[in-house]
Design a protein around this motif. Sequence first.
Motif, PDB file in Angstrom:
ATOM      1  N   GLN A 735       0.822  -1.214   0.000  1.00  0.00           N
ATOM      2  CA  GLN A 735       0.000   0.000   0.000  1.00  0.00           C
ATOM      3  C   GLN A 735       0.858   1.267   0.000  1.00  0.00           C
ATOM      4  O   GLN A 735       0.535   2.238  -0.685  1.00  0.00           O
ATOM      5  N   LEU A 736       1.945   1.251   0.745  1.00  0.00           N
ATOM      6  CA  LEU A 736       2.814   2.438   0.783  1.00  0.00           C
ATOM      7  C   LEU A 736       3.533   2.648  -0.540  1.00  0.00           C
ATOM      8  O   LEU A 736       3.652   3.772  -1.033  1.00  0.00           O
ATOM      9  N   GLN A 737       4.017   1.555  -1.119  1.00  0.00           N
ATOM     10  CA  GLN A 737       4.832   1.654  -2.330  1.00  0.00           C
ATOM     11  C   GLN A 737       4.003   1.970  -3.563  1.00  0.00           C
ATOM     12  O   GLN A 737       4.377   2.818  -4.374  1.00  0.00           O
ATOM     13  N   TYR A 738       2.854   1.298  -3.705  1.00  0.00           N
ATOM     14  CA  TYR A 738       2.110   1.379  -4.964  1.00  0.00           C
ATOM     15  C   TYR A 738       0.773   2.126  -4.852  1.00  0.00           C
ATOM     16  O   TYR A 738       0.184   2.479  -5.869  1.00  0.00           O
ATOM     17  N   MET A 739       0.309   2.346  -3.623  1.00  0.00           N
ATOM     18  CA  MET A 739      -1.033   2.937  -3.467  1.00  0.00           C
ATOM     19  C   MET A 739      -1.011   4.198  -2.609  1.00  0.00           C
ATOM     20  O   MET A 739      -2.057   4.624  -2.120  1.00  0.00           O
ATOM     21  N   GLY A 740       0.201   4.744  -2.433  1.00  0.00           N
ATOM     22  CA  GLY A 740       0.330   5.883  -1.522  1.00  0.00           C
ATOM     23  C   GLY A 740      -0.650   6.998  -1.793  1.00  0.00           C
ATOM     24  O   GLY A 740      -1.298   7.523  -0.892  1.00  0.00           O
ATOM     25  N   HIS A 741      -0.798   7.377  -3.077  1.00  0.00           N
ATOM     26  CA  HIS A 741      -1.685   8.499  -3.387  1.00  0.00           C
ATOM     27  C   HIS A 741      -3.164   8.113  -3.356  1.00  0.00           C
ATOM     28  O   HIS A 741      -4.029   8.979  -3.408  1.00  0.00           O
ATOM     29  N   TYR A 742      -3.458   6.783  -3.292  1.00  0.00           N
ATOM     30  CA  TYR A 742      -4.860   6.353  -3.187  1.00  0.00           C
ATOM     31  C   TYR A 742      -5.322   6.194  -1.747  1.00  0.00           C
ATOM     32  O   TYR A 742      -6.494   5.920  -1.503  1.00  0.00           O
ATOM     33  N   LEU A 743      -4.398   6.323  -0.782  1.00  0.00           N
ATOM     34  CA  LEU A 743      -4.765   6.085   0.622  1.00  0.00           C
ATOM     35  C   LEU A 743      -5.956   6.951   1.018  1.00  0.00           C
ATOM     36  O   LEU A 743      -6.057   8.117   0.631  1.00  0.00           O
ATOM     37  N   VAL A 744      -6.833   6.366   1.809  1.00  0.00           N
ATOM     38  CA  VAL A 744      -8.085   7.049   2.181  1.00  0.00           C
ATOM     39  C   VAL A 744      -7.776   8.237   3.084  1.00  0.00           C
ATOM     40  O   VAL A 744      -7.030   8.122   4.055  1.00  0.00           O
ATOM     41  N   ARG A1021       5.418   6.525  -0.358  1.00  0.00           N
ATOM     42  CA  ARG A1021       6.543   5.763  -0.945  1.00  0.00           C
ATOM     43  C   ARG A1021       7.882   6.384  -0.553  1.00  0.00           C
ATOM     44  O   ARG A1021       8.890   5.694  -0.453  1.00  0.00           O
ATOM     45  N   GLU A1022       7.901   7.705  -0.314  1.00  0.00           N
ATOM     46  CA  GLU A1022       9.136   8.348   0.154  1.00  0.00           C
ATOM     47  C   GLU A1022       9.450   7.948   1.590  1.00  0.00           C
ATOM     48  O   GLU A1022      10.614   7.795   1.958  1.00  0.00           O
ATOM     49  N   SER A1023       8.401   7.754   2.399  1.00  0.00           N
ATOM     50  CA  SER A1023       8.609   7.268   3.775  1.00  0.00           C
ATOM     51  C   SER A1023       9.221   5.873   3.734  1.00  0.00           C
ATOM     52  O   SER A1023      10.147   5.562   4.481  1.00  0.00           O
ATOM     53  N   LEU A1024       8.687   5.037   2.855  1.00  0.00           N
ATOM     54  CA  LEU A1024       9.202   3.679   2.700  1.00  0.00           C
ATOM     55  C   LEU A1024      10.656   3.692   2.210  1.00  0.00           C
ATOM     56  O   LEU A1024      11.500   2.936   2.681  1.00  0.00           O
ATOM     57  N   GLN A1025      10.930   4.593   1.270  1.00  0.00           N
ATOM     58  CA  GLN A1025      12.297   4.731   0.749  1.00  0.00           C
ATOM     59  C   GLN A1025      13.256   5.127   1.867  1.00  0.00           C
ATOM     60  O   GLN A1025      14.384   4.645   1.942  1.00  0.00           O
ATOM     61  N   LEU A1026      12.799   6.026   2.747  1.00  0.00           N
ATOM     62  CA  LEU A1026      13.625   6.452   3.875  1.00  0.00           C
ATOM     63  C   LEU A1026      13.900   5.271   4.807  1.00  0.00           C
ATOM     64  O   LEU A1026      15.045   5.060   5.238  1.00  0.00           O
ATOM     65  N   TYR A1027      12.872   4.490   5.088  1.00  0.00           N
ATOM     66  CA  TYR A1027      13.043   3.324   5.973  1.00  0.00           C
ATOM     67  C   TYR A1027      14.041   2.335   5.373  1.00  0.00           C
ATOM     68  O   TYR A1027      14.959   1.858   6.049  1.00  0.00           O
ATOM     69  N   LYS A1064       1.635   9.275  10.383  1.00  0.00           N
ATOM     70  CA  LYS A1064       2.217   8.876  11.678  1.00  0.00           C
ATOM     71  C   LYS A1064       3.499   8.077  11.471  1.00  0.00           C
ATOM     72  O   LYS A1064       4.467   8.212  12.229  1.00  0.00           O
ATOM     73  N   TYR A1065       3.497   7.248  10.434  1.00  0.00           N
ATOM     74  CA  TYR A1065       4.691   6.469  10.104  1.00  0.00           C
ATOM     75  C   TYR A1065       5.833   7.404   9.701  1.00  0.00           C
ATOM     76  O   TYR A1065       6.979   7.243  10.136  1.00  0.00           O
ATOM     77  N   GLU A1066       5.497   8.402   8.879  1.00  0.00           N
ATOM     78  CA  GLU A1066       6.479   9.401   8.446  1.00  0.00           C
ATOM     79  C   GLU A1066       7.078  10.124   9.649  1.00  0.00           C
ATOM     80  O   GLU A1066       8.302  10.289   9.749  1.00  0.00           O
ATOM     81  N   GLU A1067       6.223  10.554  10.579  1.00  0.00           N
ATOM     82  CA  GLU A1067       6.700  11.277  11.763  1.00  0.00           C
ATOM     83  C   GLU A1067       7.595  10.387  12.625  1.00  0.00           C
ATOM     84  O   GLU A1067       8.583  10.864  13.193  1.00  0.00           O
ATOM     85  N   SER A1068       7.264   9.101  12.719  1.00  0.00           N
ATOM     86  CA  SER A1068       8.086   8.172  13.516  1.00  0.00           C
ATOM     87  C   SER A1068       9.477   8.020  12.903  1.00  0.00           C
ATOM     88  O   SER A1068      10.481   7.985  13.620  1.00  0.00           O
ATOM     89  N   LEU A1069       9.534   7.917  11.570  1.00  0.00           N
ATOM     90  CA  LEU A1069      10.826   7.793  10.889  1.00  0.00           C
ATOM     91  C   LEU A1069      11.661   9.069  11.060  1.00  0.00           C
ATOM     92  O   LEU A1069      12.873   9.008  11.292  1.00  0.00           O
ATOM     93  N   LYS A1070      11.002  10.231  10.941  1.00  0.00           N
ATOM     94  CA  LYS A1070      11.721  11.504  11.127  1.00  0.00           C
ATOM     95  C   LYS A1070      12.269  11.607  12.551  1.00  0.00           C
ATOM     96  O   LYS A1070      13.414  12.038  12.765  1.00  0.00           O
ATOM     97  N   ALA A1071      11.435  11.212  13.532  1.00  0.00           N
ATOM     98  CA  ALA A1071      11.876  11.269  14.935  1.00  0.00           C
ATOM     99  C   ALA A1071      13.057  10.338  15.154  1.00  0.00           C
ATOM    100  O   ALA A1071      14.015  10.677  15.869  1.00  0.00           O
TER     101      ALA A1071
END
Length: 1706
Positions: A735-744, A1021-1027, A1064-1071
Motif C-alpha cells: 500500500q505504501l509503495q504502490y497505493m500511496g496516493h490512493y490512501l483514504v 513511498r518516500e517514507s518507505l524509501q527512507l526506511y 504517523k509512520y512518516e513522523e516516527s521515521l523523522k523522529a
Amino acid sequence: MEQSVVLLEEISQLILNKMPSADYSSLLNDFVESEFFLMDGDSLLITCICEKSLKPGQSLHFFYLVECYLLDLINKGGHFAIVFFKDAECAYYSSPELLSLRTALILHLQHNTTIDVWTEFSGCLSREWETCLEESCPYFLIVADEGLSPLQTQLFNFLILHSWARRVNIVLFSGQASNILRVYAYFMPSLSADGKFFKTNKMQIKTVYKSLFQQSEQNRISTLAPLFRDLKWDTLVEKASAFISLLKKIWPDGSDVQCMLCITSCSLLLQINYDFLPTKKQKKGTSIKTNKQQGSCLGLEEIKDFCKLHCLTMAILRHSPLSQRARSRFITAPWIKDIQILFKMKKWCDYFILSNKSIFRFWELNSVYLSDLTDDLLLKNIAFYYEKENAKGLHLDLGKTIKKDYEYLWDTVSKLVGTFNVGKPFPLRTSKLHFLKTKRSPIKESSQWKIPNLGFIPMTSKVIDAFVGDLLKDLPFLKSDDPIVTSLVKQKEFDELVHWHSHRPLSDDYDRTKANFNEKLRDPHALRALQKYHIFQRFYGNSLESVPSKLIVTQVVKSKKDFHAPKSKKTHETKAELIARENKKRLLAKEEQKDEQKWNALSVSIEEEMKKDLNSGIRTLEHFLKSCKSTFVKVQGEMVGLLACLKAWKEHCRAKGIIRKDLSIAVQMMKRIQSLIDKYSEFLDEADWKFIAKCLKYMRFDELAISLYPTQDTDDIKKQKKSKYSVGTGPARFQLQYMGHYLVREERKDPDPRVQDFIPDTWQRELLDVVDNCESAVIVAPTSSGKTYASYYCMERVLKESDEGVVVYVAPTKALVNQVAATVQHRYTKNLPSGEVLCGIFTREYRHDALNCQVLVTVPACLEILLLAPHRQQWVKKIKYVIFDEVHCLGGEIGAEIWEHLLVMIRCPFLALSATISNPEHLVEWLQSAKHYWKKVDSMMKPSIASEPKAGCHAKNNLQVKQSYKVRLVLYEERYNDLEKYICSVKDDDICFDHYHPCAALTTDHIEKYGFPSDLALSPRESLQLYDTMCLIWKEWPQAQTLCPENFIHFKNKVVIKKLDARKYEESLKAELTNWVKNGNIKEATMVLKHLNPHSNFRSENMLEKFPLLVRKLHETNQLPALIFIFSLKKVEKCAKSVGESLEKQQEEKRPPKADKEAHVMASKLRKCKKSMEKQQIKEGKKQKKTRKLDQSIKNLEAEYDHLLRSLEKNLEIPQDCTYADYKVIDYESLQMVFERVKNERKGDQLKALAERGVGYHYSAMSAKEKQLVEILFRKGFIRVVTATGTLALGINMPCKSVVFAQNSIYLDALNYRQMSGRAGRRGQDLLGNVYFFDIPQSKVEKLIKSKVPELRGQFPFNITLILRLLLLASKADDQEDGQAKVLSVLKHSLLSFKQPRILEILKLYFLFSLQFLVKEGYIDRDGNPTGFAGLVSHLHYHEPSNLVFVSFLVNGLFHKLCQPTRKGSKHFSEETMRKLMLVLANLFGRRYLPAKLEDNKTKFYQSKVFLEELPKDFKEALEDYNRKVTKDFTSFLLIVSRLADMKQECELPLSKTEFTGPECNDSPLVAHLMNCTKGRVAISPFGALSGNFDDDLLYPEVPTHIILRTIGISYAQAPVLWPQRFDIQGRTMPLNAYALDFYKHGSLVGLVQDNSINEGEAYQLLKDFALTIKSISVSLRELCENEDDNVVLAFEQLSKTFLEKFKKV
C-alpha cells in the motif's frame, strides 16, 4: 599586444552591452536565510573608499562603512562569503595606503567577525577557484563595474566574465540602495552566450590575463624603485620579519596590534632610511637634495620627527574614546610633497608588517583594534599644532598618561632600531622643516548659520494631540514671532493670479477611473456590450468551478445555535417542513430508482469493457459511480469491478513468459476492496466478505484475509499455487509503495446544514462559526485545501441578510480580481432594487458597479482610496465584512504598507487568507491589538452614534448580531495531495526525471539545529524509501523491526491504511532519524541523506534549446497539464513560442510534399468561388423574379464553396500528434467566443496560434482579456502547457498536474516556491502532484525545500502624502469622529512598531517632521486642516516626492511660463512646447535609472535617445531651491531628534561590536585643544565626524546614509527630496532612462525594447502608468481652474490626448 587590447575592449563592450537590460531588483528576496552568494573583497574596499564623506587616511571611518554595509546584508538574511584574490594586490602598487588598508581589512574580518573570508585563491582563472565555485554553487557575485585604475577595471571584467561562464550571476555594487527590509541592486544574469564567448576565447583570455600580471610586476618594481632605490621586494619582506621577531623577544608576553604596527613600521622606516639612503652621511639637522627618482628629499632628522608624530598619534588614539575624537579639528592644509612620499614609504612598511603571516603565530597579539591602526587626520592635527601653534608660543602639556605611553612607544622603537641612535622622545620636533603647506583657512569650521533655528512650529488638533501629545512636552518649539512662523503664507497669491481654486475638492480616483459601462446610458450598443459582458462573466465563472448558480433571497438570520442544536424527536414539525421532508424523501427514492435502471442498462457493457481493457473499464465504472446516488448500486458496481480485477489478475499471473508482474491490476483490486470496506462495510453480506477475503488470499495477504473472514477453506487456492498470484510483498509495504496516493483521507461523514455541496472538515466548520459569530480570522491553509469556501459563505450570508450590506473582497492582482468577480457572478443571482447590483469591480484601470453593489472585488490600493475618501464614509459604513486574499502580501515588496492600513482601518470583521505565513500568531496578536482599539473607540462613541447599526453588525427585521472584536487563528497544515519532486537532466539528448527525496535537501547540522522543517512532507513511498535506506546503511539498527511497515503499530493487520496512518509512520521515521543525529550516529545519518540524493549534476547550457524537449517528455509521461514558472518576461514568451515552433516544425516534417501547393490551389479556388457567389447574389437582387436556373446556380456554388472550405480546413488542420491541445473538452462555439475576445488585443493572434497547439503564456503585463483566454482554456483542459511568471501563483485558480521551475532567479524564494508548487495536483483529478526542477542548481533545490517562509515584518508605514491624506480624512470626513478614529488607528498600529516602543517613537517624530513640512509648503494650516493644493498632492499619491515637486513648479508659475500657445488666442501648442513639457514630466514621473558606467557605452541607438536630458534651466533652478528648503528642514529635524540616539551603540562598530568607549582623556590640555569642536556635530555619527563632517554637510545633495547617527532610525531616504541627478557610491552620475520621452517622440514599443533595453511587457506597463498619470494631472487641473482657456490646463489636455493616442496604437 594589439590582440590583447582588442580582447580587453571586447570583454568591456560585452559587459557594457548587458548593462542596460540589468534588472534593478531586491537581492535577498524573502528567504529567512538568503541563497549563498559571494562578494568580491576588492570591490567592497573601493566602494567604501569612494564614499564621499570619507577622507583619505581615516581608517576607522572606513571600517565603519564596511561594517554598516555588511551588517545590513546580514540583518536582511544575507548568507555570503567575501573573496580576496591574491592577484588583485597588483592593482594597488601605486597606492600603498590602500594596500595596507586592504590587508588590515582582511585581518579584521577574519579575526573580529564571523564572516567567511577566502584569501587562498590566486585569481579567478585558477583551477582551485573553479573547483570552489562548483562546490559552493553561489547564486551571484557582487562586484564593482569599475576600479580605481584601468588595471583594476580589467581585473573586475575578467571576474565578471568568468563568473558568467561558470553560471554565476553578477550583482553590481554601483547603484545599490537599501530600505528597512530589502537591498536593491542591478542584477545581470549569466546567459549561455557569455559561456560561449568565454569558451571560444579561453586560451587568449588566459594569455592576456597572464600578460597583465607580467606588466604589473614591472609596475611594482618601477613603483618601489623611487622610494627604496635598490631594495628588492624580498629584502623588504625579510627586514619586516626581522623587526617582528625582535619585538617578540622584547615583548614576549604579547601586545596589541596597534602598538605592534606603530613600533615595527616606524622602526622599519627609520632603518631603511638610515641604511640605504644617503641621509646617514649627513650632519645632524640637515637635509640633502637627491635626484627625484630616489624618493624623498628629507633628512634623517625629519624622518625621526615624522615617526615621533606617529607614536604620539598612537598614544593619543589609544587613550581617547571615540566620543572625544569625534570633536577633533579638521585640518585642511595639505602635506608638502616630500612628506607625501614619506607617507607612501610608511604605508609600504605597514603593508610588509601586516602581511607577515607570523604576527599572529606563537604570540599573544590582541587583534581587536585592527580597524583603528592609523589616523592620518589626527596626525595632521598634531603636526599643525607643533608647526603653527606651538611654534608661536602655545605650549600645552601632553598629560601624564599620554606622555608615559608615548615615551614607552618611542623607547621601544629605539631598542628595535639599535644600529643608530634615534634620539630621545622630547623635544618632539627637532627639525625646522614645515610638514604642512601654508593655507589661509587651515581649519574647517562648522557653518552653523546655514541651519535654521531648532524648533517645531506650534500645531494642534485632536489627531496630533492624540498621537504625539506625549512627545510634544519634551521638544523645542518656535515662538510666534519667529521668522519661520511669521513667514507662513497660504496659496492666495497664486489662486488670485490665475483664477484657480486650489481649495476646491477634487474628484477622487474612483470618479476618474474609467467605467466599463455607463449604468445610466440607454444606448442599444452599450446595452448589448453590457449583455455580452455578463454572458462572458458567467461563462468565465463556469470555467472556474462547476457549482450551479444560486438565487439569493433576503431572509432573517438564524443564530448559530439553530444550526447545531440536536433535533428532538418530540419537536413538532410544521406542515411546510413535513411536506419538504417527504418531497426530499420521494426525490431521493426516485434518483435511486433511476440509478438502478441506469446500472442495469450499463453494467453489461462496463463488464465487457473491463474484460477487453481493465484500466479503461475501471475508469468508466468510477465515472458512473461518482455520479451515482444509490448505495446499493455503488456496492454492486464495486463488487463487479472487484470480480473483473480478480479475473484479470489470475489471467495475468497464469500467462507464460512474464518476467515482471503488472502490479497496476493488483492496485485496482486493492482499491475496490478498500472502497467497499471503508465506505460500504455495513451493506456487505457474508458472501461479499468471503469474496473479499478470497481476493486478499490471492495476493498472499493471508493475515488480512483471516482478519476479515476467518475460514480454513482452501479449495479455491491450493497452497502450492499461492506464490504464482502473490504480489511479492506484504500488504502494508504494498500500500505504501504502490497505493500511496490512493490512501483514504480522513473525512467527516456528518453533514453540516450550512453547507449543501460537500461535507466540510472540522477546520472548515470553524471558519463558518467565525462568520456566524461576526468574528475576524486569519486562515492559514495549503493551496486547494478549501479555505476560500469561507469567503463565499460570508458573501452569501451578507447577501441574505439585507440589500444594503457590502462584502469587500481584496485581491492582490487585477487577474485575481477578474477571476473572483466572475466566480461571484456565476455562483449567485439576486433580485435587487433598481440601480443595485450583486457584484462590482474597482481597479486602477477600470471600475464597474463599484459603489452600487453588494460584493465589491478590488485591489488594496483602490479600497484604500475609498476608505480615505472623506465623502465616501457613508458607503464605508455599509461594509459588513472584508476578505483579504493572499494576505502574506503584507510582507511583499510593493504596496505592503497599504495592506497594513486596510487591516487596521476597517471597523468591520475580516477574513485574512493565506497559504504561506510563518508567524501567524504574531500577525493575529497585532490584528487583535487593532480590534481592541476599535472596541475602546466604539465604547467611547456618543450614544447617538453608537446606537446606529455599525459596520459588522447585521441588521434585518430588528435582529442584530453583535459584532465580535475577537480575531481567531485557524491553522490547517495537511495537503490533500502529496507532492513529489523531480530533478530534470539531459542524457543522450533525452530529458530524464530523477526522483528527489525531500530528505536529500537536509544535512545532519540542519536536523540538529532546527529539526525537520514543519512543511517538509513525505509521500508514503518516500517514507518507505527512507526506511529502506536507514536499514541499508545501519545493518544493526535496533528499531528496524519496530518501524518495519508490516510491524508498525498503525499498519498492522489493516486492509485500509489511511493517509493519517502513513503520516504517523512518516513522523516516527523523522523522529528516529533525529535521534540518530542527537545520539551520536551522525555518520550513519549523513550516509542516509547522501544515499537519498539523486546526484543529478547536469545543468543545460541553453535552456531554450532543450525546453520543447522537456514539454514533449512531460506529454509522453502523461504529466500534463503543466504550469512552467519562468521569472523573465522575455523568456516566458520565448519558451512558449519555442514549444509552438517545435510542434509546427514537427507538422511540417510530416506534411506531404504537395500539401502546401494543394492548399494554395484550394485557397485560390475558394476566393474565385466566393466572388462568383457575390456576383450571382447581385444578379438575384436586381431581378424581381427568381428563376429556377439562377437559384440552382447559387446552390451549386454554395455546395462547391462548402466542399472547398472543408477540404482546405482538412488540409490545414493540426494533426493530433502535433498539438498538446485537447479539442474534446470544449465546444467549437465556446472556443471561438474566447478567441473572438482577443482579436483586437496586442498579443491576440499569437496567443490564439499557440492555444491551438495547446500552449499559452501568462504574465502581469498582458491585458485582462489575454490572460483570461489562457486561464479559461487551461482550466477547461484545452491548453495543457502554460509558461508563467510568479504573478500566476497569487491565488489564480489554475490547478495542474505538474509544476515546473524552469529558471533560477532571486524571485524563486521560499515563499514563491511554496505558492507555485502548491498549484500541482488538481483536487478531484490528481491524487499526486509533481514538481520538476529544470535548469535549477541542486543547491538551490535543497534550499527551497528546507527553507522556512520568512516572517511577516512591517514596512516603514508612512510617507508625507499618506499623512496629508489622513489629515484630509480627519478634517473633511462626513463623520469626523469616525474619520479621526480611522486616522489614529493607522498611525498607532503599524506592524513595524508593534511591541517596539523605540520604533513607534521614531514614527511619531517622522509624523511631526511631515506636519512641519506640510505647514511650511502651505498644504495644511497649524490646526492640521488641509489648505492650498493639498487635494492635488494627495491625488498624485503614487508618485512621492514627484507630486510635491510638481505642485511646487505649478505654484511658482513655471508651467504657465512654459505653456504658451503657438499664437495669441490659440488653444494649440507647438511640438517643441509639448516635448519640453514631456521632458519635465519624464524627469518627475518616469524616473528609471541606468547603471553609471553606461555613459561610457559607444553603442549606436536607432530610434531612442535613451539618456534623459536634464530639466530646462528654470525648472532645474526651482527644483534645486525646493531641495534646499527640504534639506534644511530635514537637517534641523535630525538635529532635534538626535537626542534619541544611543551614544554607547554609536561608539561601537556595528558588526564586530568593537567598542571605542571609555573615560575621556581629561588630564591632557593638548588633547582638549586638538579635540575642541564641541558644536556642529550633533546629528553626525562619531565615526563620520572623524573625517571632518559637520552638521552643515547634511545640507548638501545625496547625503550618505551612514554619516547620520544610525540609532535614531531615520535616514535621508525618508526626506521628500528629488535630486536632479543621482550618483553611485563611486561618485559617478547614474543617467535616467528616457523611455517616456523617447516613446512620445517615435511612438514605437519596438524602439524601447531595442534601444532602451526594456522588456516589451514591462515597457507597455510603464507607458500605461505614465499615460494614467498625465491623464490624472490633466483632469485635476481642469477641475481646479475656473478659466476654461487656461494655457496650462489646455497644454496638459493636449499632451494627455496625444500620448494616449500614440499608446493606443501600440
